[in-house]
Structures are given as structure tokens and as C-alpha cells.
Design an enzyme around this catalytic site. Structure first.
Site, PDB file in Angstrom:
ATOM      1  N   ASN A  45       0.810  -1.227   0.000  1.00  6.69           N
ATOM      2  CA  ASN A  45       0.000   0.000   0.000  1.00  6.69           C
ATOM      3  C   ASN A  45       0.841   1.273   0.000  1.00  6.69           C
ATOM      4  O   ASN A  45       0.373   2.334   0.407  1.00  6.69           O
ATOM      5  CB  ASN A  45      -0.994   0.011   1.174  1.00  6.69           C
ATOM      6  CG  ASN A  45      -0.262   0.048   2.510  1.00  6.69           C
ATOM      7  OD1 ASN A  45       0.964  -0.075   2.550  1.00  6.69           O
ATOM      8  ND2 ASN A  45      -0.985   0.249   3.590  1.00  6.69           N
ATOM      9  N   ASP A 120       4.074 -15.503  15.757  1.00  5.31           N
ATOM     10  CA  ASP A 120       5.100 -15.170  16.740  1.00  5.31           C
ATOM     11  C   ASP A 120       4.362 -14.625  17.945  1.00  5.31           C
ATOM     12  O   ASP A 120       3.591 -13.665  17.839  1.00  5.31           O
ATOM     13  CB  ASP A 120       6.013 -14.089  16.143  1.00  5.31           C
ATOM     14  CG  ASP A 120       7.370 -14.042  16.776  1.00  5.31           C
ATOM     15  OD1 ASP A 120       7.458 -14.253  17.997  1.00  5.31           O
ATOM     16  OD2 ASP A 120       8.345 -13.764  16.044  1.00  5.31           O
ATOM     17  N   ASP A 228       8.280 -16.210  21.709  1.00  5.65           N
ATOM     18  CA  ASP A 228       9.386 -15.288  21.948  1.00  5.65           C
ATOM     19  C   ASP A 228       9.935 -15.432  23.369  1.00  5.65           C
ATOM     20  O   ASP A 228       9.154 -15.448  24.329  1.00  5.65           O
ATOM     21  CB  ASP A 228       8.817 -13.869  21.765  1.00  5.65           C
ATOM     22  CG  ASP A 228       9.865 -12.798  21.711  1.00  5.65           C
ATOM     23  OD1 ASP A 228      10.594 -12.729  20.726  1.00  5.65           O
ATOM     24  OD2 ASP A 228       9.929 -12.008  22.684  1.00  5.65           O
ATOM     25  N   GLU A 287      11.705 -19.886  21.545  1.00  2.00           N
ATOM     26  CA  GLU A 287      12.978 -19.151  21.496  1.00  2.00           C
ATOM     27  C   GLU A 287      13.527 -19.098  22.916  1.00  2.00           C
ATOM     28  O   GLU A 287      12.838 -18.637  23.831  1.00  2.00           O
ATOM     29  CB  GLU A 287      12.767 -17.735  20.961  1.00  2.00           C
ATOM     30  CG  GLU A 287      14.102 -17.048  20.714  1.00  2.00           C
ATOM     31  CD  GLU A 287      14.077 -15.532  20.860  1.00  2.00           C
ATOM     32  OE1 GLU A 287      14.971 -14.870  20.320  1.00  2.00           O
ATOM     33  OE2 GLU A 287      13.169 -14.991  21.544  1.00  2.00           O
ATOM     34  N   HIS A 359      15.713 -12.182  12.317  1.00  2.00           N
ATOM     35  CA  HIS A 359      15.642 -10.724  12.375  1.00  2.00           C
ATOM     36  C   HIS A 359      16.514 -10.144  13.496  1.00  2.00           C
ATOM     37  O   HIS A 359      16.579  -8.919  13.639  1.00  2.00           O
ATOM     38  CB  HIS A 359      14.185 -10.307  12.586  1.00  2.00           C
ATOM     39  CG  HIS A 359      13.660 -10.796  13.900  1.00  2.00           C
ATOM     40  ND1 HIS A 359      13.483 -12.134  14.178  1.00  2.00           N
ATOM     41  CD2 HIS A 359      13.318 -10.135  15.031  1.00  2.00           C
ATOM     42  CE1 HIS A 359      13.054 -12.272  15.415  1.00  2.00           C
ATOM     43  NE2 HIS A 359      12.935 -11.083  15.952  1.00  2.00           N
ATOM     44  N   ASP A 360      17.146 -10.999  14.300  1.00  2.00           N
ATOM     45  CA  ASP A 360      18.009 -10.530  15.388  1.00  2.00           C
ATOM     46  C   ASP A 360      19.488 -10.727  15.086  1.00  2.00           C
ATOM     47  O   ASP A 360      20.336 -10.376  15.915  1.00  2.00           O
ATOM     48  CB  ASP A 360      17.696 -11.295  16.688  1.00  2.00           C
ATOM     49  CG  ASP A 360      16.305 -11.000  17.222  1.00  2.00           C
ATOM     50  OD1 ASP A 360      15.800  -9.888  16.978  1.00  2.00           O
ATOM     51  OD2 ASP A 360      15.729 -11.887  17.880  1.00  2.00           O
TER      52      ASP A 360
HETATM   53  C1  GLC Z   1      13.199 -11.880  20.955  1.00  2.00           C
HETATM   54  C2  GLC Z   1      12.922 -11.289  19.589  1.00  2.00           C
HETATM   55  C3  GLC Z   1      13.535  -9.937  19.518  1.00  2.00           C
HETATM   56  C4  GLC Z   1      12.894  -9.062  20.571  1.00  2.00           C
HETATM   57  C5  GLC Z   1      13.011  -9.681  21.952  1.00  2.00           C
HETATM   58  C6  GLC Z   1      12.089  -9.020  22.931  1.00  2.00           C
HETATM   59  O1  GLC Z   1      14.533 -12.144  21.154  1.00  2.00           O
HETATM   60  O2  GLC Z   1      13.383 -12.169  18.593  1.00  2.00           O
HETATM   61  O3  GLC Z   1      13.410  -9.347  18.248  1.00  2.00           O
HETATM   62  O4  GLC Z   1      13.503  -7.803  20.573  1.00  2.00           O
HETATM   63  O5  GLC Z   1      12.675 -11.044  21.950  1.00  2.00           O
HETATM   64  O6  GLC Z   1      10.768  -9.332  22.626  1.00  2.00           O
END
Ligand code: GLC
Length: 602
Positions: A45, A120, A228, A287, A359-360
Site C-alpha cells: 500500500n 510469533d 518469543d 525461542e 531478524h536478530d
Molecule cells: C526476541 C525477539 C527480539 C525481541 C526480543 C524481545 O529475542 O526475537 O526481536 O527484541 O525477543 O521481545
């Protein structure tokens, strides 16, 4: 889910895996997961931020790649302080990304392509703008006060004064883990930013609310969750002080919240309330920063089935010293020791997730590979080595193109809260000069992974028709999906073949793992074995040719080459020779095997 889709999945599972009821239930053993970071994937968009419409328009690309599962980084309403990892409403979609209707359509379209979708879920903390927190903060007598960790100042100290925080813990995003609230004169705990207050899982009402919300998403049709920092939810309720770190203003409190006292009981309770009756349908990934192999075995043991697999961090911290910003160099032997230990530790019980990127993390080809003259070769080799391990592989958007770290020149080009806080903390305290702080960010910042997906050589890499929220990597005219799809030798097609191999070759999924050459500084080598089939996987982690000395090299040289380029120099007796950054996979049948024993000590 439509019955025909279910049937397609079943037949895919039984075609490609050993016919064993346990394994067909654990469909994710033969799956490959693709992670989408929605704000950087595709913008439909023209507001410069990726969205659900953008993802829907790219599902065919993902189907061509062949992935089985999409993991969507958070798309819930959020003030976006940590780009969605600070959720202010768990049961909606942020208008930035679209609507619930669009989400439902996306889920349906993904399922039509036999692609599952996992959400997530961030339940260690909420946003400080979540109604639960606003209510909790509003007054000490609020029924939701105890939903978060509120504590008075340290005994005898002036509220808000330096050192008056209830514990000396550092926040993972710099500074203290406690924020002072003027209204009530108390502090609240935030392991991440002050915009991310930690939920108090000791309170059963919190747990109940979380489980209800998770069921709500499963009832909508989602196929599971990536949870997470889920191993941080159980804190030692005594909240003891942590150990001081040299030259750091705050201490490491992690021993009081990493895999804390009630973590297993919380996850078992969750399993019971959320996943009961859905076995074999969902994928649950935890995670878990700081998790050890022994703990991972407990978490993933099917007998307790707390989660299906964990994300551990050891192999992506090998080049770091006291903190992630302290680069100490990379030694291949450490990588083999680490991944080898995880493979051995979860060989009999439990399961590994396999990843280089998300993404980290900075881009893997810029980190453990060579993003210059050997970018393509090293991206392919890294993929081969990872995907041939035992476990479920994860691909982070753009990894399949060999995307590289960003080329940010000033601190103003960074967007990530962790990076910006770190820069401010170390330049502010005089620990580093601005130049040194910038150099550390360029190497390790999460923003390296968050530049827009490079779709084509058009403006803004085809990601958007407006300037994106974070700048596009200038190498997009060369590195992009359109070019990669048109080139049969591209990194993209290599990933496609790896995924196909996992779907068609049972030894990749179920075979045992045996590390070879643990002390070799150049070559990563291992054997996978199932029944009378054996694979040899080789990866040259250097820009020079590498000799691989194996007792049966001559035999392997005659074996079927499944992946990799035909050898240029070949086996002289006991030696195979790899080109710079080359990866190779050989396959052979071993009727009545027993001649060679590969069980190297790890
Ligand atoms: C996890 C996510 C990260 C986030 C953190 C706090 O490690 O992958 O991107 O900043 O948790 O939620």
C-alpha cells in the site's frame, strides 16, 4: 483446514518419511520453515512498510521455493517500539499491516498452497500501552496490579534515586531492568525496553488469559507458535541481585530468570490448556536464549512435549566476547564443537531447530561466509551444511538470495531500539567513541537483517513504491529475487534443491549424525546415515582450496554427487579437494556396511 489440503500434507509426509506413526505426527521433522519479518518483506500500500497484502502477493514465490511453514514475526497492534515485539492487543492485526480479514485470507491462501502459518507470540512481556498494563499502572489497588512485577525502591533509598532500583539487574536493551513510576512511587520490571513490561506468570490469571488468547488463534486456523523468549517467563520470585559485570553499571540477573524455577510447569500447563487434542497439527517452537543442551532435551522430549523444538543461541554467539557488541573473531572448530554437541545431545530424545539467520542476527554470508568475491559460493555452502544437519531448518527472508549486511554509514540510518540504546549507552558513558560504537553496530546490529527484501532491480528493490522505513541495501541491483530465479546456478535455486532433498530423502530427516574432522580449521565434514544409505557432507569455510583427508576418500569420489559442483581436482588416494567455499553432498549405498567407523570424538 480443508480435508484435501490435509490429505496432501499426509501424503507428502508419508512419501518422504519413514512410515512410523510417531514421525507422521511430527510432520515438522521433514519441514522447512521460512521466517517473514513483515515490515521488511513486501509493501502493498505504498507506505514504505511491508504488510499482509505484500505477503499474500508473494505466496507463489514461497511455493516455488518449496517451504512448508511460514513464521510471521509479530503483526499485532503495537506502538512498534521494538517493531511488534511490544504487543498492545493480542487479538487483532495492526492497521499498519492490514486487518483480521486480510489475515484470514492470507492463512487460507497459504493453506491452499500446503503452507502452514505459525504466529510469533510475545508473552514474556506486553507493550506498556497494553490495556492490562495501563490498568495495572493506574493504581496500586488495581486487580491487575499483580499482573506485572511491581516493587518498591530498595530499602532505605529515595524513590527514583540512582541505585534505588529493586534489583541491580541490567536490561537486555541497556540500562536498568527497572523503570520508576512517579504515579505510584514503585518500579516495574522490563527485561527488554521500558516499553516492554514483564508479565508476572506467577499470577494464574495471567497464565489463563495467555492460554485463552493462544486458543483463539488456533481456532482461527493458525498452525502453531514461535514463542518469543519463552524461557524467561519464570522468574525467581525472590528477585535476588545478580553478579556485577566488569565496567558495567548494572549486573547480570539472568540466573534468576533464564529457565527459572517454574518454567517446565508453566509450559506443561500451557500444553495441557492450549494444545491438548491438537497433537500432530501444531508446531511449537520456543525461542530460548541461554538454554543448555540438557535443558533443551527436557523441553523437547516428546514424553513431556513442552515444545517441539527450541532456538538455542550458542552457535550464533561464537564470535562474541563479553557482549554481542564485542567481536572476537570466528574459529570453525568452535562451530563444529558447538553444533556437534547439540546434534549429539538431542540425538536420542528431542529435536533441533537449525538456523543461521533471523531478524536478530547479522546476515550469515557477511558473518561466517565471504560476502565479496565468494558470496554465492559461501551462501550455498553455508546453506548445505546447515540443512543437512538433523533438525528442522529455518530460512530468514533474503537468506535464500544470499543477502548481505547493510552498509549503513551513520548512526541515523539505524532504526533498531537495541542498537540505538547501545550506541547511546556506550558513547554517553565514554566507554567507546562514536566511531567505535558505529563500527560495532555495523557488524552486529539487527538492522543488518531488516533492510527491505530485494525483489528486483527496480526502485527500492521492488519492495515498495515509496521510500522504505529503513534503507534498501545498495547491492539490490545485483542481488534480487528476479535475477536469482532466472539463474539456475543462483543461491535461490540451491535452497530450492536443499528443501526438495529434505522432502525426498529420508536420511536427511531421520539419519544419524556423525561429525568428522573436529579439529580441522578449514573444513566442516559430517556423515548422515539411515539404514543402508549414507551421506557425506563437506563445506570449505575458507577462500583457499582445502584437502579433506578421509580413509575412504577414493570410494566417496566415486559416489553419487547429490549437491555441489563436480570436483575439479580429485581424490589422490585418501584426499578429496574442495574449491574455496565449496559445499558438497555425496550419497552412497552401504550394503553390509561396517568397513569404516566414523564415530569421531566430539
Ligand atoms: C526476541 C525477539 C527480539 C525481541 C526480543 C524481545 O529475542 O526475537 O526481536 O527484541 O525477543 O521481545
Amino acid at each position: 483446514m480443508a480435508p484435501e489440503t490435509e490429505a496432501r500434507w499426509r501424503s507428502r509426509a508419508t512419501d518422504s518419511t519413514v512410515l512410523n506413526e510417531d514421525f507422521t505426527n511430527q510432520w515438522w521433522r521433514s519441514a522447512v520453515v521460512y521466517q517473514i519479518y513483515p515490515r521488511s518483506f513486501a509493501d502493498s500500500n505504498a507506505d514504505g512498510v511491508g504488510d499482509l497484502g505484500g505477503i499474500a502477493a508473494r505466496l507463489d514465490y514461497l511455493a516455488v521455493l518449496g517451504v512448508d511453514v511460514l513464521w510471521l514475526s509479530p503483526v499485532y497492534p503495537s506502538p512498534q517500539a521494538d517493531y511488534g515485539y511490544d504487543i498492545s492487543d493480542y487479538r487483532a492485526i495492526d492497521p499498519l499491516f492490514g486487518s483480521l480479514d486480510e489475515f484470514d485470507r492470507l492463512l487460507h491462501s497459504a493453506h491452499e498452497r500446503s503452507i502452514r502459518v505459525i504466529m510469533d507470540i510475545v508473552v514474556n512481556h506486553t507493550s506498556d500501552e497494553h490495556p492490562w498494563f495501563l490498568e495495572s499502572q493506574s493504581e496500586k489497588a488495581s486487580p491487575r496490579r499483580d499482573w506485572y512485577w511491581w516493587r518498591p525502591p530498595r530499602y532505605g533509598m529515595e524513590p527514583g534515586a540512582p541505585g534505588a532500583e529493586p534489583t541491580n539487574w541490567a536490561s537486555i536493551f541497556s540500562g536498568s531492568a527497572w523503570e520508576f513510576d512517579h504515579g505510584s512511587g514503585e518500579y516495574y520490571l522490563h527485561l527488554f525496553s521500558r516499553k516492554q513490561p514483564d508479565l508476572n506468570w506467577e499470577n494464574p490469571a495471567v497464565r489463563h488469559a495467555v492460554y485463552m488468547m493462544m486458543r483463539w488463534w488456533l481456532d482461527r486456523g493458525v498452525d502453531g507458535f514461535r514463542m518469543d523468549v519463552i524461557n524467561l517467563i519464570s522468574k525467581d520470585p525472590g528477585l535476588p541481585d545478580g553478579h556485577h559485570l566488569p565496567h558495567q553499571p548494572y549486573a547480570d540477573g539472568s540466573e534468576y530468570y533464564v529457565c527459572g524455577p517454574r518454567i517446565h510447569s508453566f509450559l506443561q500447563e500451557m500444553r495441557h490448556h492450549v494444545f491438548a487434542g491438537r497433537q500432530g497439527k501444531c508446531l511449537i517452537v520456543g525461542e530460548m536464549p541461554g538454554v543448555t543442551v540438557d535443558e533443551a532435551r527436557l523441553f523437547t522430549d516428546p514424553a513431556s512435549a513442552e515444545v517441539d523444538m527450541v532456538f538455542q543461541f550458542e552457535h550464533v554467539q561464537l564470535d562474541q566476547g563479553v557482549s554481542k557488541w564485542d567481536y572476537v573473531g570466528f574459529d570453525l572448530r568452535d562451530l563444529k564443537a558447538s553444533l556437534g554437541r547439540w546434534q549429539a545431545g538431542l540425538a536420542e530424545v528431542g529435536w533441533n531447530s537449525l538456523y543461521w539467520s533471523n531478524h536478530d542476527q547479522p546476515r550469515i554470508v557477511s558473518r561466517y561466509g565471504n560476502d565479496k568475491e565468494y558470496r554465492v559460493a559461501s551462501a550455498k555452502m553455508l546453506a548445505t551444511v546447515l540443512h543437512l544437519h538433523r533438525g528442522t531448518p529455518y530460512i530468514f527472508q533474503g537468506e535464500e538470495l544470499g543477502m548481505t549486511n547493510a552498509l549503513f554509514e551513520t548512526v541515523n540510518e539505524f532504526r533498531d531500539i537495541e542498537s540505538l540504546n547501545q550506541y547511546a549507552a556506550i558513547t554517553g558513558s565514554g566507554v567507546a567513541t562514536p566511531g567505535e560504537a558505529l563500527a560495532a553496530l555495523r557488524l552486529m546490529s539487527r538492522d543488518n537483517a531488516r533492510t527491505p527484501m530485494q525483489w528486483n532491480a527496480g526502485p527500492w528493490a521492488g519492495f515498495s513504491t515509496s521510500p522504505p522505513w529503513i534503507q534498501v541495501n545498495p547491492n539490490y541491483s545485483e542481488i534480487n529475487a528476479a535475477a536469482a530465479m532466472a539463474d539456475p546456478d543462483s543461491v535461490f535455486h540451491h535452497y530450492r534443491k536443499l528443501i526438495e532433498l529434505r522432502h525426498t530423502e529420508p536420511v536427511v530427516v531421520h539419519g544419524s549424525f556423525h561429525m568428522l574432522l573436529p579439529h580441522d580449521e578449514q573444513v566442516y565434514a559430517f556423515i548422515r546415515r539411515l539404514g543402508d544409505v549414507e551421506l557425506l557432507v563437506l563445506g570449505n569455510f575458507s577462500s583457499a582450496h582445502a584437502g579433506v583427508d578421509l580413509a575412504d576418500a577414493a570410494e566417496w569420489a566415486r559416489a553419487e554427487l547429490l549437491l555441489g559442483t563436480p570436483p575439479e581436482l580429485e581424490s589422490s588416494g585418501r584426499r578429496l579437494v574442495l574449491r574455496p567455499w565449496e559445499g558438497r553432498v555425496y550419497r552412497r549405498g552401504i550394503p553390509g556396511r561396517g568397513a569404516v567407523e566414523y564415530l569421531d570424538p566430539i
